[in-house]
Design an enzyme around this catalytic site. Structure first.
Site, PDB file in Angstrom:
ATOM      1  CB  CYS A  47      24.632 -33.095 -28.081  1.00 42.27           C
ATOM      2  SG  CYS A  47      24.952 -33.316 -26.332  1.00 42.27           S
TER       3      CYS A  47
HETATM    4  N1  LIG Z   1      25.272 -36.655 -22.470  1.00 39.77           N
HETATM    5  C1  LIG Z   1      26.184 -35.905 -23.035  1.00 39.77           C
HETATM    6  O1  LIG Z   1      27.153 -36.410 -23.563  1.00 39.77           O
HETATM    7  C2  LIG Z   1      26.092 -34.384 -23.032  1.00 39.77           C
HETATM    8  C3  LIG Z   1      27.200 -33.661 -23.524  1.00 39.77           C
HETATM    9  C4  LIG Z   1      27.153 -32.281 -23.499  1.00 39.77           C
HETATM   10  C5  LIG Z   1      26.020 -31.636 -22.991  1.00 39.77           C
HETATM   11  N2  LIG Z   1      24.958 -32.360 -22.534  1.00 39.77           N
HETATM   12  C6  LIG Z   1      23.821 -31.619 -21.986  1.00 39.77           C
HETATM   13  O2  LIG Z   1      23.784 -31.797 -20.579  1.00 39.77           O
HETATM   14  C7  LIG Z   1      22.428 -31.821 -20.118  1.00 39.77           C
HETATM   15  C8  LIG Z   1      22.156 -33.107 -19.345  1.00 39.77           C
HETATM   16  O3  LIG Z   1      22.337 -34.200 -20.219  1.00 39.77           O
HETATM   17  P1  LIG Z   1      22.491 -35.684 -19.709  1.00 39.77           P
HETATM   18  O4  LIG Z   1      22.985 -36.453 -20.880  1.00 39.77           O
HETATM   19  O5  LIG Z   1      23.272 -35.759 -18.447  1.00 39.77           O
HETATM   20  O6  LIG Z   1      20.959 -36.046 -19.400  1.00 39.77           O
HETATM   21  P2  LIG Z   1      20.416 -37.322 -18.587  1.00 39.77           P
HETATM   22  O7  LIG Z   1      19.035 -37.553 -19.050  1.00 39.77           O
HETATM   23  O8  LIG Z   1      21.407 -38.440 -18.675  1.00 39.77           O
HETATM   24  O9  LIG Z   1      20.410 -36.852 -17.080  1.00 39.77           O
HETATM   25  C9  LIG Z   1      19.602 -35.850 -16.592  1.00 39.77           C
HETATM   26  C10 LIG Z   1      19.188 -36.183 -15.172  1.00 39.77           C
HETATM   27  O10 LIG Z   1      18.433 -35.091 -14.667  1.00 39.77           O
HETATM   28  C11 LIG Z   1      17.413 -35.623 -13.840  1.00 39.77           C
HETATM   29  N3  LIG Z   1      16.376 -34.618 -13.645  1.00 39.77           N
HETATM   30  C12 LIG Z   1      15.415 -34.215 -14.509  1.00 39.77           C
HETATM   31  N4  LIG Z   1      14.678 -33.242 -13.957  1.00 39.77           N
HETATM   32  C13 LIG Z   1      15.176 -33.025 -12.715  1.00 39.77           C
HETATM   33  C14 LIG Z   1      14.845 -32.149 -11.655  1.00 39.77           C
HETATM   34  N5  LIG Z   1      13.830 -31.293 -11.738  1.00 39.77           N
HETATM   35  N6  LIG Z   1      15.580 -32.229 -10.528  1.00 39.77           N
HETATM   36  C15 LIG Z   1      16.593 -33.107 -10.407  1.00 39.77           C
HETATM   37  N7  LIG Z   1      16.959 -33.951 -11.376  1.00 39.77           N
HETATM   38  C16 LIG Z   1      16.264 -33.908 -12.519  1.00 39.77           C
HETATM   39  C17 LIG Z   1      16.968 -36.877 -14.575  1.00 39.77           C
HETATM   40  O11 LIG Z   1      16.288 -37.768 -13.717  1.00 39.77           O
HETATM   41  C18 LIG Z   1      18.312 -37.429 -15.056  1.00 39.77           C
HETATM   42  O12 LIG Z   1      18.894 -38.312 -14.108  1.00 39.77           O
HETATM   43  C19 LIG Z   1      21.557 -31.652 -21.366  1.00 39.77           C
HETATM   44  O13 LIG Z   1      21.250 -30.313 -21.535  1.00 39.77           O
HETATM   45  C20 LIG Z   1      22.480 -32.099 -22.485  1.00 39.77           C
HETATM   46  O14 LIG Z   1      22.140 -31.495 -23.722  1.00 39.77           O
HETATM   47  C21 LIG Z   1      24.990 -33.721 -22.528  1.00 39.77           C
END
Ligand SMILES: NC(=O)c1ccc[n+]([C@@H]2O[C@H](COP(=O)([O-])OP(=O)(O)OC[C@H]3O[C@@H](n4cnc5c(N)ncnc54)[C@H](O)[C@@H]3O)[C@@H](O)[C@H]2O)c1
Length: 471
Positions: free
Chosen positions: A309
């Site tokens: 983030c």
């Molecule tokens: N991790 C955090 O603490 C956090 C906190 C706030 C916001 N976010 C936001 O949330 C969002 C997700 O982050 P995350 O940490 O969960 O990411 P991540 O990489 O852990 O998980 C994302 C998942 O999406 C899957 N994916 C990708 N393309 C896909 C598709 N076309 N169809 C289905 N699945 C698909 C990936 O395989 C992966 O499992 C981002 O925008 C991030 O900025 C994350």
């Protein structure tokens, strides 16, 4: 330009429409726990969210293109450290399943998208995961569904990027319900429309002081009914929802929160470097300033920003701002200072070794902790990776230890192929560099065993030893 009214005002201005019918039906299903929830992207955000809905007795289907994740979940296993296999198994008993098959989208009442939003190699937003997901959903979309985007992104993504794809590529001429009265005001109007909202994820990985339920959920719908439907859905798992007037306002809210952190961390990193030069302990100063009961919130210096983030999200806004002929100077300055921190660490290791008549070139350095913050199993954008690469480039023989990572392979920006060292014989290293202060570490023992300790986290506070160099 779309007119923007407070949610409640728009609600009263809108006559009974197809969107009202959809809203009533969704709320009814949510109340009875009959709404089927699809969560797309089963990563750090999506998987816990899916489990929360499952705990609340919703039928949940998780979608992910990563077959290994889908298989692990199908076998009742977990791939996220803080989520146990038992939690997955009890969700499965409640009906939770995971799939890569997008045709199952049509069976969902609500679809929540939690896919990555990284930067590309030019430091610009990479929306390919959002657009890829949207292209996959669109052919299976049906009237009456609620689609919510949770991925952090610049203001306008939901409305300018996601909605046009959904409208263009669905097979039955569906339109997103907007603020104005629907032309399909007849009984089956809900068959021709779907609701859209943006709601940012606010999770703080590793934070055990605030229960996820207690983190208020900001929601911005494309129209009032979408906001209300999304609030009803999130109201089932969060104690408080905060509706705002549009998806763009919700998108901007998340960016403000992260830019606030990024800028304040940069400020304290800069002041730390000055304090080091002046012989003042920045940690003592922050602790003293924190006693002020108003107007001050502590931020802490470190070896550089990490995680999905804070190092990434601000640049989504600075990129978008250019479209408006606007330069976001705070973001750029903070980025410059924070990006420089691993280089500051490298210089500190160099001068600490210098005091021992040694150089970085040829030194054996143990990097302690590689996760981007303490007590989590997340390596994304971790400053430790840059620090390891910089040390290697300058000729150091680098090892690492981290209880959460037995191996570091290849990531988006690195290819280290390193195996976790054992946490013993610390005396053989010329320098032990504390990058992540995991709670598991016994720092007094580490200092005792080591020749030289460079501490980027104030992990050795309270330990008195000439071997410690703060940086
Ligand atoms: N991790 C955090 O603490 C956090 C906190 C706030 C916001 N976010 C936001 O949330 C969002 C997700 O982050 P995350 O940490 O969960 O990411 P991540 O990489 O852990 O998980 C994302 C998942 O999406 C899957 N994916 C990708 N393309 C896909 C598709 N076309 N169809 C289905 N699945 C698909 C990936 O395989 C992966 O499992 C981002 O925008 C991030 O900025 C994350």
């Amino acid at each position: 330009m779309r007119e923007r009214f407070p949610v409640e005002a728009r609600r009263f201005m809108t006559p009974s429409t197809a969107a009202d019918t959809i809203l009533d039906q969704l709320k009814h299903k949510i109340q009875l726990r009959q709404a089927r929830v699809g969560v797309i992207g089963l990563g750090y955000v999506g998987l816990p969210l899916a489990l929360l809905y499952s705990e609340q007795k919703f039928q949940v289907t998780g979608f992910d293109i990563d077959a290994r994740k889908v298989d692990t979940l199908a076998q009742g296993g977990s791939y996220i450290y803080r989520i146990t296999a038992e939690e997955i198994q009890s969700a499965k008993a409640q009906g939770f399943s995971a799939t890569s098959d997008y045709s199952q989208i049509s069976g969902m009442d609500a679809i929540i998208i939690c896919v990555p939003t990284p930067l590309n190699e030019y430091h610009e937003p990479d929306l390919s995961y959002i657009t890829g997901t949207t292209h996959s959903i669109a052919p299976h979309l049906r009237g009456g569904q609620l689609v919510i985007l949770e991925s952090t992104t610049y203001p306008g993504t939901t409305e300018e990027v996601m909605v046009p794809i959904l409208e263009r590529e669905n097979r039955v001429g569906l339109k997103a319900a907007r603020g104005e009265a629907s032309s399909d005001n007849q009984k089956d109007g809900n068959q021709k429309e779907f609701l859209v909202a943006f709601s940012p994820e606010r999770e703080d990985p590793g934070n055990t002081t605030v229960a996820r339920r207690d983190i208020p959920k900001v929601v911005g719908g494309l129209n009032a009914q979408a906001s209300e439907a999304a609030c009803a859905l999130y109201g089932a798992i969060f104690n408080r929802t905060v509706p705002v007037s549009s998806p763009a306002a919700a998108e901007m809210t998340k960016l403000l929160e992260n830019i606030y952190r990024c800028v304040n961390i940069a400020l304290v990193n800069e002041l730390k470097m000055l304090c080091l030069r002046m012989g003042i302990d920045i940690w003592e100063v922050i602790a003293a300033a924190s006693t002020k009961p108003f107007g001050f919130h502590p931020f802490y210096p470190g070896p550089g920003l990490g995680g999905h983030c804070i190092p990434v999200d601000p640049f989504y806004l600075s990129w978008k701002a250019k479209e408006w002929d606007f330069r976001t100077r705070f973001i750029e300055l903070a980025g410059e200072i924070n990006t420089n921190m691993p280089y500051h660490v490298l210089a500190s290791v160099g001068s600490a070794l210098n005091r021992h008549k040694k150089s970085v070139n040829g030194a054996r350095v143990l990097v302690l902790g590689v996760a981007y913050k303490k007590d989590i199993d997340d390596l994304r954008e971790s400053p430790s990776l840059t620090i390891i690469e910089l040390l290697q480039k300058d000729g150091a023989e680098v090892s690492y230890h981290d209880p959460y990572f037995p191996f570091i392979g290849r990531g988006r920006k690195y290819d280290l192929q390193m195996k976790c060292a054992e946490l013993k014989d610390l005396g053989k290293y010329d320098c032990v560099l504390i990058v992540t202060d995991h709670s598991d570490y016994d720092f007094a023992h580490i200092v005792q065993e080591s020749q030289l300790v460079v501490d980027t986290r104030n992990a050795t506070r309270g330990i008195s030893s000439g071997k410690i160099v703060h940086c």
